[in-house]
Design a protein around this motif. Structure first.
Motif, PDB file in Angstrom:
ATOM      1  N   ASP A 175      24.785 -91.664  72.975  1.00 15.88           N
ATOM      2  CA  ASP A 175      25.299 -90.713  73.845  1.00 15.88           C
ATOM      3  C   ASP A 175      26.091 -89.777  73.169  1.00 15.88           C
ATOM      4  OD1 ASP A 175      23.771 -92.058  75.945  1.00 15.88           O
ATOM      5  OD2 ASP A 175      25.632 -93.632  76.576  1.00 15.88           O
ATOM      6  N   ALA A 176      27.192 -90.561  72.423  1.00 16.23           N
ATOM      7  CA  ALA A 176      27.463 -89.233  71.585  1.00 16.23           C
ATOM      8  C   ALA A 176      27.628 -88.309  71.328  1.00 16.23           C
ATOM      9  CB  ALA A 176      29.527 -89.732  71.437  1.00 16.23           C
ATOM     10  N   THR A 177      26.425 -89.117  70.018  1.00 13.52           N
ATOM     11  CA  THR A 177      25.676 -88.374  69.091  1.00 13.52           C
ATOM     12  C   THR A 177      24.420 -87.249  69.771  1.00 13.52           C
ATOM     13  OG1 THR A 177      26.007 -90.622  68.058  1.00 13.52           O
ATOM     14  CG2 THR A 177      24.277 -89.236  66.668  1.00 13.52           C
ATOM     15  N   PHE A 178      24.462 -88.034  70.599  1.00 12.77           N
ATOM     16  CA  PHE A 178      23.221 -86.847  71.086  1.00 12.77           C
ATOM     17  C   PHE A 178      23.892 -85.384  72.031  1.00 12.77           C
ATOM     18  CE2 PHE A 178      20.696 -85.647  75.359  1.00 12.77           C
ATOM     19  CZ  PHE A 178      19.605 -85.408  74.821  1.00 12.77           C
ATOM     20  N   GLU A 179      25.108 -85.821  72.748  1.00 13.48           N
ATOM     21  CA  GLU A 179      25.708 -85.203  73.198  1.00 13.48           C
ATOM     22  C   GLU A 179      25.844 -84.090  71.960  1.00 13.48           C
ATOM     23  OE1 GLU A 179      26.579 -83.877  76.548  1.00 13.48           O
ATOM     24  OE2 GLU A 179      25.675 -85.595  76.661  1.00 13.48           O
ATOM     25  N   ARG A 180      26.332 -84.516  70.424  1.00 11.40           N
ATOM     26  CA  ARG A 180      26.665 -83.239  69.352  1.00 11.40           C
ATOM     27  C   ARG A 180      25.217 -83.129  68.999  1.00 11.40           C
ATOM     28  NH1 ARG A 180      30.362 -88.120  68.085  1.00 11.40           N
ATOM     29  NH2 ARG A 180      28.562 -88.923  66.996  1.00 11.40           N
TER      30      ARG A 180
END
Length: 214
Positions: A175-180
């Motif tokens: 999820d965090a990688t997708f936001e980045r």
């Protein structure tokens, strides 16, 4: 004229790092995104449709496209040719639509070196550890132990080319990688080369400024 030109978004990673999942999330986030449909000289498999899954071509026609510069990138894999036709990508980016490429470092390099290179955005996805990479490959349950072993052997060669990409993301949390990833794409869409109207706007400002001095 569209407000912006499209991007050629290149995603690369070793198998199991999460590239495919991130690419599909991007397409769900913005349904104007599309995958580049590759050309291949192999025969269609059951259920595959020409122009949807691949552009199926005869070897002479494929080689002709390569020799005349109509392929952005190409490779010879397991006895068959694969490549990315240039014309549909040009049409998409001039219409303001981004195109996703799922290619390895060699394909990425060919695309960056093409005459569309200034419109590329290349992103490499790293796993947090080799142990985690192996765990993800095993947990997918798609490959035999022999295939997983071959994928792991190949992974370091792929990872070693991380430095040739514009951005590198460590996929330790999906999820965090997708936001980045969304942040990167949003920002890169505003790159000067992607905004075809800027020059006319600046000329208009300059003319207005000159008129004010008279």
């Amino acid at each position: 004229m569209p407000d912006r030109r499209g991007l050629l978004i290149i995603l690369s990673s070793p198998s199991g790092a999460g590239k495919s999942t991130l690419a599909h999330r991007l397409m769900e986030w913005d349904d104007s995104l599309s995958f580049s449909v590759s050309a291949t000289t192999r025969s269609p498999r059951d259920g595959e449709r020409d122009g949807v899954d691949y552009h199926f071509m005869a070897v002479p026609a494929f080689k002709q496209m390569v020799s005349t510069g109509q392929m952005l990138e190409h490779a010879h894999v397991f006895g068959n040719f694969y490549g990315s036709p240039k014309a549909p990508v040009e049409t998409a980016i001039e219409s303001g639509r981004d195109v996703l490429f799922d290619v390895d470092w060699q394909g990425a390099q060919q695309i960056r070196n093409s005459d569309l290179g200034k419109h590329t955005l290349s992103i490499f996805i790293l796993p947090p550890s080799i142990h985690e990479l192996r765990r993800r490959l095993v947990s997918r349950g798609k490959d035999s132990a022999d295939v997983i072993g071959k994928r792991m052997q190949k992974s370091w060669d792929e990872i070693s080319h991380w430095g040739s990409y514009d951005y590198v993301l460590v996929n330790d949390d999906l999820d965090a990688t997708f936001e980045r990833l969304k942040t990167i794409v949003t920002a890169e869409r505003m790159r000067r080369a992607q905004q075809p109207r800027l020059q006319a706007i600046v000329h208009g400002l300059q003319a207005e400024f000159e008129e004010g001095r008279e």
